[in-house]
Every structure is written in C-alpha cells, then in structure tokens.
Design an enzyme around this catalytic site. Structure first.
Site, PDB file in Angstrom:
ATOM      1  N   ASP A   1       0.864  -1.179   0.000  1.00 57.72           N
ATOM      2  CA  ASP A   1       0.000   0.000   0.000  1.00 57.72           C
ATOM      3  C   ASP A   1       0.908   1.240   0.000  1.00 57.72           C
ATOM      4  OD1 ASP A   1      -2.160   1.662  -0.087  1.00 57.72           O
ATOM      5  OD2 ASP A   1      -3.232   0.701   1.544  1.00 57.72           O
TER       6      ASP A   1
HETATM    7  C1  NOJ Z   1      -4.088   3.834  -0.053  1.00 62.23           C
HETATM    8  C2  NOJ Z   1      -5.248   2.901   0.080  1.00 62.23           C
HETATM    9  O1  NOJ Z   1      -5.184   2.217   1.317  1.00 62.23           O
HETATM   10  C3  NOJ Z   1      -5.323   1.891  -1.032  1.00 62.23           C
HETATM   11  O2  NOJ Z   1      -6.478   1.109  -0.886  1.00 62.23           O
HETATM   12  C4  NOJ Z   1      -5.306   2.590  -2.356  1.00 62.23           C
HETATM   13  O3  NOJ Z   1      -5.479   1.673  -3.392  1.00 62.23           O
HETATM   14  C5  NOJ Z   1      -3.985   3.332  -2.453  1.00 62.23           C
HETATM   15  N1  NOJ Z   1      -3.917   4.331  -1.416  1.00 62.23           N
HETATM   16  C6  NOJ Z   1      -3.808   4.000  -3.806  1.00 62.23           C
HETATM   17  O4  NOJ Z   1      -4.638   5.068  -3.925  1.00 62.23           O
END
Ligand code: NOJ
Length: 767
Positions: free
Chosen positions: A298
């Site tokens: 993430d």
């Molecule tokens: C953080 C989020 O937790 C995740 O789900 C998301 O896909 C990413 N950012 C990218 O935006």
C-alpha cells in the site's frame, strides 16, 4: 511501433544477452518460438540488468491525483528520469488515454528495453459512471449484478488507459467506526468471499487480454478491517482463529478466482507490519495458496515500517519487504533506491528480485501490454465507452438493488403517486456530489442524480423542498469533521413550517459521501451535525416521516427506529442515486436489499456482529434472574438494532417446511435440505433466503451462527418456491487455531430465514 518492442511482441524472441550495458544496440538477438508466458518472462528477465528488474518493482504516483501522503523526493523530474531509465514498472492514478499514452511512450521509447508500464487506478465502484459504494452493492446480495457493475467499471477504466484496478477491497470488518467499511462487503466471510469472486470476475472477465478487462487487486492483505477501535491506520490484534476463519477466506476466494494482484495493508499482524510479513505473504499466500500474481504494497507502507519501529532505516525496510514477498513498492521510493546495493552486498539473493519482477512481467504479458502497450489508449474507444448511456442503466439497476427497507409501519411506503403534499427535507436530498461517495477520483463533481431530481419525475404529487440544515460546512474532501460540522439551525423553521402542511415528509439525512472512506473514522456514528435535532423537531409537528438514510457505514439510529414510521437505507448510490431512491419510494421497485453489516443500538456495542461466540454466560441465570452475572451491558440490550442479513420488502414472505433428508450423515456425504417460501403479501417481491449453521461442539469454540448459503428468489403474489441447499464437508469445516482446515463429527444446527436472527431451525449429526 518501435523495433525493440516488436521483438518482444511476436514472442519469437530469445535474446542472448552479450553485454549488460545501457546501450541496447550492443545486444545480440536470436529468435526461436516461445509459447508460454513463463518462457517469455524468463527470456526477458535474462536480458534485464539488476537495476531494470528492480525498476519493474517500482510504482510511482502520476503527476495529478494524490491518494496518500506526498513523498519529499516525489517530484516529477526524478520520476521522469526513472521512467526514461527503465526504473519504473508501473504508475498509478494516471488516467485518460492522452496522459497514459504520454507516460507509456516514455517507458516504451526512451527506456533501454521498452517494457510497458502497467497503469493502476482506484476504480472502486466505477470510473466516471459510478455504481453504489461497495458496501451498498453488497446489500443487494445479487452476485450477478455486482459482477456486472465491476464489468462496467472495467469497461470505462480500460477505455481511459487503465489496465489495473486496486479493487476489490475484501477486508472483513466488524467496526462501523472504521470509515473504510464503505469500500468492502461487510462483516461476513462467506458473503464477502462470494462478492470478492464476483468482483474479480467482473473486472478481469474470462480473458485478461481483452481490451475491456483489467487486472484486479484483492486488498488489503491482511486484517486491515480489524483496526483497533475503528481508528484508521491503527494497530490490529487478532488471534489465529479469527485470521483464518474470518479475515483470510475472501482473499483465498479471490486467489482461487485467479485474481492477478494483491495489495498489502497499513496494519501489523501479530507485531509484524503486513508489508514485511513473511508469514502472510510467503507462507500463506505464495506457498500455501500458490498465488501466481504479484503483491503491491500500500502507499508508502515500506517506508512506514521504519515509523512503526520495525526496521531501523530505509535499507532495512526494503530488505524486510522484499524478503517477505512484497513485489512492488507503491510510492515509498525505497526499492529503487535500496535494493540494488542490498543484492550487491549479498543481503538479498538476486533470485528474490527475479521472482518479483517475473511475477509483474507475467501480468503485463497477460494483459497484452507486450503485444501493444497502447492498446488501452484508443481515444475513439474512450469517447464511446466512458460515460456510455448504457452504463447508466446498469448502475441504476445496481442502485435499486442495493437499497434496504429497514422499517415500514402501516405501509407508509410506497408513497401514493397522486394527490399528496410531499415535503422533502435535508441538504443531502439536494446533493449531487455526496451520492458519488469518496472514491470517485475520475468522475466529475456534482454528476450524481439527487433525490430531489429523482422525485421531481413523479409529477402527480405536490413536492416542496426545504433544506432544513446542512450536514457539514464547506469542502469535506480532505478535512476532518471537527472543523466542518455545522451548528447552524437557521433554516429549521422554514422546513418545519413546510412540514406542517405535508401528507408525508421525506427526510434525507446521514453522512456526506466524504464522511466515510479512507481516513474517515468516526467515534460517533449518529446522524452528524444538527440533523438528529432537525429530525426530532420535524417529528414534533408531523409524524408521517419517511427517513431516507445516506451513509457509508452502519449508523446508530435508535431514536429514529423507535419513532419514525418508515426508514430506507440508501447508502451512497452513485451516479443514478436519486432515480433509484425515487423509484423505490414510489413503489416502482420493490426493495430487496439485506444488510451486510450489523447496525448497533449505540456506538458502545461495537464490535457487534452476528457470528459472535456464545461465551460461557450468554443468558441470564434462570434460577436467579435478578443476578447480573451474565454476558451483557447493564444499560443496553445485547441485540443489535438491525441484524446482519436484515431487510424488509413491500411484500411479506412466509418460511415453512424446513426439511432435511435424514438426521445422520457421514462426513463425506452431501447434506441436502429444502425450505418453502411463499409470498404472502400484495406485491411481487424478491427475497434473499439465508442458510446459517452452528457447530454445537468443536475443538475450538464456534460462532452461534455462520452463513453458509443464500439464494435470491423472486416470488409473485401467492407464489411458493422451494429452495434447495447443499452442505458438505467443506462448508461444515473450519480453521483450527493452527491454521489447519478440519471438519469435525458432531451435532450441527441449521437455521433458515430472511435474516441472521432467524430461529427456524433443525439439527443433524455428522458421523
Ligand atoms: C491507499 C489505500 O489504502 C489503497 O487502498 C489505495 O489503493 C492506495 N492508497 C492508492 O490510492
């Protein structure tokens, strides 16, 4: 198309790499026929430098939208340099054929090997045309419709240059304080697994190389939904039994459905951040489940391992993440800066890098990016597909199916179509932005149909709109509620005056779309701002109220449940929200949604969920009913306000004749059961028939109920249908606290009904 690319495209290429330099003209190339993707990947890996392989493991955010903290070294020049040098494998949040073509062109034409980028984007519930938020879709229990909704999202996103979505989020959660429950399928691993598969199938289709399908990403691996106290990015502390029985099943189902990627999570599990968690990533995912795709971290989660205090610096973080099995770095910028030296120092075996890069390249091959890196960049297709009017029908259908009727005293709903004075109240009734939810990066502001607009289509009544009160003040997108909740009651009077003359008052209250989602945890899940007060004031002068809820999470609406005669849960329903709500209010669509998450009586009951354990003291002492020594709160009942699986219809259903073919089964036998359901009301309606089991005695304690089957049926007035279910060894088994799947002989109870509170039951024994 450039020459080096063609060599790969026709995949008759085995490249005998002579000198590993940055000048590709020095390569000597020979050809031979290669069939499988693995061979294509292997041949490519052989000609890549260590740096280039690490480059495949690097993902940068595009230059426009930001969905996480911005890194200090994240400037455009560095990214551009890295793209040119083949040090970027993927970009996220680049969108639109023009922009995607531009970044792809740099990778293809300027880097030594011209390896295409995979373009990721948060296509969560649509690209421009938006479906309901995922939690709402889950309330439909309609797997076909959910798959179709993901298909529409994939069609639009792929037409806009995107070939990979960071969805579905398959995190099970029991905590409505956690803002991200809006992005998941609720609290149940069985329903969650079915929906995970439907969404993966919808995004990926049968053929990933088709131009209208995109790679899916099951996230967040794992246990993010168990953030303590529902606080975003918080620690997680769950036992093995919960991990294996509740958290992991939807991920496993997604892997079995051939999901191409997984994203890990911001949280730790058992003291180890998910990004560096070898047990989760290697032992379970890659070894036990034999997952062939790749794992993306993430946003900045490699870097955050330093902040967690799990690694001492960036180098250490890169090492732990790579060894654990995180294949691609999203926006930590750490793999690209640290891994090469780690390999050179002998800390990381180059095989780890080869494995990660190979997994990533394989997905790119499957997407057809090596055949044509610009295949998702067709402007004509973008014009035709994005915002295609046909998609409006699909998302409207999904929106209607997502609505849950929570209460309908004296059949106040559906509303009469003529001769009524209807007063519509609430800022959210006139909202065109809020219905889009918080994950709507690509769609234009204010493109949702408001409830007011939807109701205006019904011209037989006199409709008056009054705001009454705002929910929040100003832009809610990146701002905490503390600063924006309104206290302004100056428009109460106007609304109350209008309500005096109304036959029916429809009040649209709840959360703005930006009040749930990532980083939108709340400790109070009542109606925000002054809306509760407004509701009570209007109720004093007119009790004929239909409460239409807008929200991205279960709310605690105990007062409303006690006083308001009709309550409709309409979540955030996407682009066509207002039409869907109006059609249900006026009875042109009979609601059939069922809650995918328990609604608590108050926030103190959280976590409250249907598949809880019995405890040693589940009921009041029969001999000493005055004693307090049983598992309960002394100020509120144990039951929730609305249980999981609950939802009414404008018609009624009768369940009878629950039949098992026999009462003793051997462990390998199928257990067939049937139930008759009759539509006993006055309207055709749909019902989600739900099957729950209870394993009465087991080597680890089992939940009081577990969903093991459901079927969505439609019944005409007076019609009876028999629904058949089959249970087997797999559905009766569970994971031990060592993570082993076991089915134990013994007695089981079966419950069938229209929600998890059903008491219609029978028993059998498994020998
Ligand atoms: C953080 C989020 O937790 C995740 O789900 C998301 O896909 C990413 N950012 C990218 O935006």
């Amino acid at each position: 198309m450039n020459i080096k690319f063609k060599l790969i495209q026709y995949i008759i290429v085995i490249i005998m790499f002579m000198a590993c330099t940055d000048n590709h003209n020095e390569k000597t190339i020979t050809y031979s026929k290669i069939d499988s993707i693995n061979e294509k990947v292997d041949s490519l890996i052989k000609i890549m430098t260590l740096k280039e392989k690490i480059g495949q493991m690097n993902q940068y955010n595009g230059f426009w939208d930001v969905t996480g903290p911005v890194p200090d070294n994240g400037d455009a020049e560095i990214k551009y340099e890295h793209l040119k040098n083949g040090l970027v494998g993927s970009m996220l949040s680049v969108r639109g054929t023009k922009a995607v073509r531009a970044v792809q062109k740099i990778a293809i034409e300027e880097s030594r090997l011209g390896i295409p980028l995979i373009i990721g984007f948060d296509v969560i519930h649509g690209y421009k045309t938006l479906s309901p938020i995922p939690l709402a879709e889950a309330a439909s229990w309609d797997l076909e419709a959910i798959e179709k909704s993901a298909q529409v999202a994939a069609a639009e996103a792929s037409a806009a240059g995107i070939n990979w979505t960071f969805a579905p989020m398959v995190d099970i959660s029991r905590d409505p304080r956690w803002g991200r429950v809006m992005e998941g399928a609720g609290e149940d691993p069985f329903l969650g697994s079915k929906i995970a598969v439907a969404r993966v199938k919808g995004f990926q289709g049968d053929d990933l190389s088709a131009v209208n399908t995109i790679a899916a990403c099951a996230k967040h691996f794992a246990a993010y939904g168990f953030s303590e106290a529902g606080k975003e990015y918080n620690t997680v502390d769950i036992g093995n039994s919960t991990l294996h029985n509740i958290v992991l099943p939807p991920f496993k189902a997604a892997v079995n459905a051939d999901v191409k990627t997984l994203m890990n999570a911001f949280n730790e599990h058992d003291g180890v951040p998910a990004t560096g968690n070898e047990y989760l990533l290697r032992n379970i995912l890659k070894d036990k489940w034999d997952f062939k795709g790749f794992v993306i971290t993430d946003w900045a989660s490699i870097k955050e391992m330093v902040v967690w205090g799990y690694t001492k610096d960036k180098r250490d973080a890169a090492k732990m993440a790579a060894l654990a099995g995180s294949d691609m770095d999203m926006e930590s910028h750490i793999y690209v800066s640290e891994l090469e030296q780690l390999v050179k120092d002998g800390v990381i075996d180059e095989k780890i890098i080869d494995e990660a890069a190979s997994r990533i390249l394989a997905v790119k091959f499957e997407l057809g990016l090596f055949d044509d890196p610009y295949r998702y960049c067709d402007e004509a297709r973008e014009k035709e597909v994005v915002n295609n009017p046909e998609h409006l029908d699909a998302v409207l259908d999904m929106a209607k199916k997502s609505i849950v009727l929570l209460k309908n005293e004296n059949d106040l709903l559906p509303l009469k179509k003529e001769g009524q004075n209807i007063v519509l109240i609430g800022a959210l009734a006139n909202e065109k932005n809020s219905p889009l939810g918080s994950w709507r990066i690509a769609s234009k502001d204010n493109t949702g149909v408001s409830v007011l607009e939807g109701m205006q289509n019904y011209k037989g009544n006199n409709l008056v709109y009054k705001k009454g009160a705002d929910v929040t003040v100003g832009d809610t997108q990146f701002v905490d509620e503390l600063t924006i909740n309104t206290t302004d009651k100056s428009e109460f009077k106007d609304a109350i005056d209008a309500a005096k003359k109304a036959d029916v008052v429809v009040m649209v209250l709840g959360e703005h779309g930006f009040q749930s989602g990532e980083a939108r945890s709340r400790t109070d899940i009542d109606l925000p701002g002054v809306q509760q007060e407004l509701l009570e004031e209007v109720y004093k002068i007119n009790k004929n109220i239909v409460l239409v809820l807008n929200n991205g999470r279960p709310l605690s609406i105990t007062w409303a449940d006690k006083h308001i005669p009709a309550i409709l849960e309409t979540w955030q329903l996407g682009t066509q929200a207002g039409h869907a709500v109006a059609q249900v209010l006026y009875g042109d669509y009979n609601p059939s949604g069922k809650l995918p998450m328990t609604f608590p009586r108050n926030v103190g009951q959280i976590p409250i969920y249907y598949n809880h354990k019995n405890t040693g003291r589940p009921v009041r002492d029969a001999y000493n009913p005055d004693l307090v020594f049983w598992s309960h709160y002394s100020d509120v009942e144990n039951t929730p306000l609305y249980p999981f699986g609950y939802g009414l219809s404008y018609t009624t259903f009768k369940y009878e004749n629950l039949a098992l073919e026999k009462t003793v089964f051997s462990i390998n036998e199928n257990i067939n059961l049937s139930i008759d359901i009759t539509n006993t009301g006055k309207m055709t309606g749909k019902e989600v028939v739900q099957l729950y089991i209870r394993d009465l005695v087991a080597s680890t304690t089992r939940p009081v109920k577990e969903l093991k089957g459901f079927e969505l049926i439609e019944l005409q007035v007076g019609e009876t249908k028999t629904v058949n279910f089959v249970l087997n060894k797999a559905s009766l088994g569970f994971y031990s606290n060592q993570g082993d799947f076991i089915t134990e002989p013994g007695e089981f109870e079966i419950f069938v009904g229209g929600n998890s509170n059903t008491t219609l039951n029978t028993r059998f024994e498994l020998k």
